[in-house]
Design an enzyme around this catalytic site. Structure first.
Site, PDB file in Angstrom:
ATOM      1  NE  ARG A  49      20.002 -20.409 -17.253  1.00 37.17           N
ATOM      2  CZ  ARG A  49      19.257 -21.487 -16.410  1.00 37.17           C
ATOM      3  NH1 ARG A  49      19.411 -20.680 -15.468  1.00 37.17           N
ATOM      4  NH2 ARG A  49      18.855 -22.935 -16.378  1.00 37.17           N
ATOM      5  CG  ASP A  51      23.288 -11.465 -14.810  1.00 33.94           C
ATOM      6  OD1 ASP A  51      22.544 -13.060 -15.203  1.00 33.94           O
ATOM      7  OD2 ASP A  51      23.502 -11.481 -14.299  1.00 33.94           O
ATOM      8  CE1 TYR A 109      29.955 -13.874 -18.309  1.00 36.42           C
ATOM      9  CE2 TYR A 109      31.217 -15.230 -16.588  1.00 36.42           C
ATOM     10  CZ  TYR A 109      30.331 -14.382 -17.003  1.00 36.42           C
ATOM     11  OH  TYR A 109      28.612 -15.426 -17.179  1.00 36.42           O
ATOM     12  NE  ARG A 196      24.929  -6.574 -13.443  1.00 38.16           N
ATOM     13  CZ  ARG A 196      24.047  -6.138 -13.301  1.00 38.16           C
ATOM     14  NH1 ARG A 196      23.116  -7.182 -13.913  1.00 38.16           N
ATOM     15  NH2 ARG A 196      22.993  -5.215 -12.588  1.00 38.16           N
TER      16      ARG A 196
END
Length: 260
Positions: A49, A51, A109, A196
């Site tokens: 998932r 954000d 990522y 993040r």
């Protein structure tokens, strides 16, 4: 039949991946388009998932259907029902044993960070921004401490639902191209807001507030309150997902648009 899809999307248009009542999400848009193509309700399962505001360069999903369609229908046909901010890149049949989430052994990522006095306009919302003059070498040195198996509780959001904060980071690579800093992270799995929060810590080091060795201390602290604030989602992309070779999927990170 069970199919796997690779999907890219601009996260600015959505409230994250997962379906939420009365809010636009990537999952809702994709399921609606697939259901139109299939002529029956279709549910998708994703590798991970993302954000709100986070982008997908190569998100992998799977779905099952009794409807027989050519692979082009699950790509160009489905894309005709999707908003401009979402696109299916490819479709492939997969065996019953395949699961987009549970069959994956690594996620990848990429974070794009503009380090320049002036904020980006053409890439607004699609790359992060830091106007301070960052110590790039210090950030590189700090990132090395992330490698290996650790308890990443210091980078875990309070609402994270992962069963364990222990993850194995196999890649934490930072490179610089002019004013652009490109950060690549690979791990077996990621916690909610983990990348993040890592970016927030790396910027803390880059601004000279802490030494690179502080990153190791932060990991050992296993305490989210010891870490800097969560950094903006703008420059974060789910770049790809790794699966065992027997599935034969082109799911690894591939540059399709130059930077991602």
């Amino acid at each position: 039949m069970k199919y796997a899809l690779a999907v890219e999307y601009d996260g600015r248009a959505f409230y994250g991946w997962q379906i939420q009542k009365d809010l636009p999400t990537v999952q809702a848009a994709l399921e609606a388009a697939l259901s139109q193509m299939a002529g029956e309700p279709v549910q998708v399962h994703a590798a991970g998932r993302t954000d709100a505001g986070v982008h997908g360069a190569r998100q992998i999903v799977h779905f099952e259907t009794d409807v027989n369609r050519p692979l082009t229908a699950w790509v160009r046909g489905v894309n005709s029902f999707l908003p401009d901010t979402v696109a299916v890149l490819w479709a492939a049949p997969v065996p019953d044993a395949f699961h987009a989430r549970f069959s994956a052994f690594a996620r990848h990522y990429r974070y794009l960070l503009l380090n320049h006095p002036v904020r980006p306009a053409l890439w607004s919302g699609r790359m992060g921004w830091a106007f301070n003059d960052l110590d790039f070498a210090a950030m590189q040195a700090a990132a090395v401490h992330l490698l290996g198996q650790h308890d990443f509780s210091s980078f875990r959001a309070a609402e994270c639902q992962a069963k364990t904060p222990v993850k194995t980071m196999t890649r934490a690579h930072i490179q610089k191209e002019g004013s652009l800093i490109i950060c690549d992270f690979s791990a077996d799995a990621f916690l909610h807001h983990m990348v993040r929060n890592i970016m927030g810590a790396l910027l803390h080091v880059g601004k000279g507030h802490e030494s690179p060795e502080w990153m190791a201390d932060l990991i050992l602290a296993r305490d989210r309150t010891s870490a800097p604030p969560t950094f903006m989602p703008d420059g974060l992309y789910l770049a790809g997902v790794s699966y065992p070779p027997e599935f034969g999927l082109a799911s690894e990170p591939v540059s399709r648009h130059g930077l991602i």
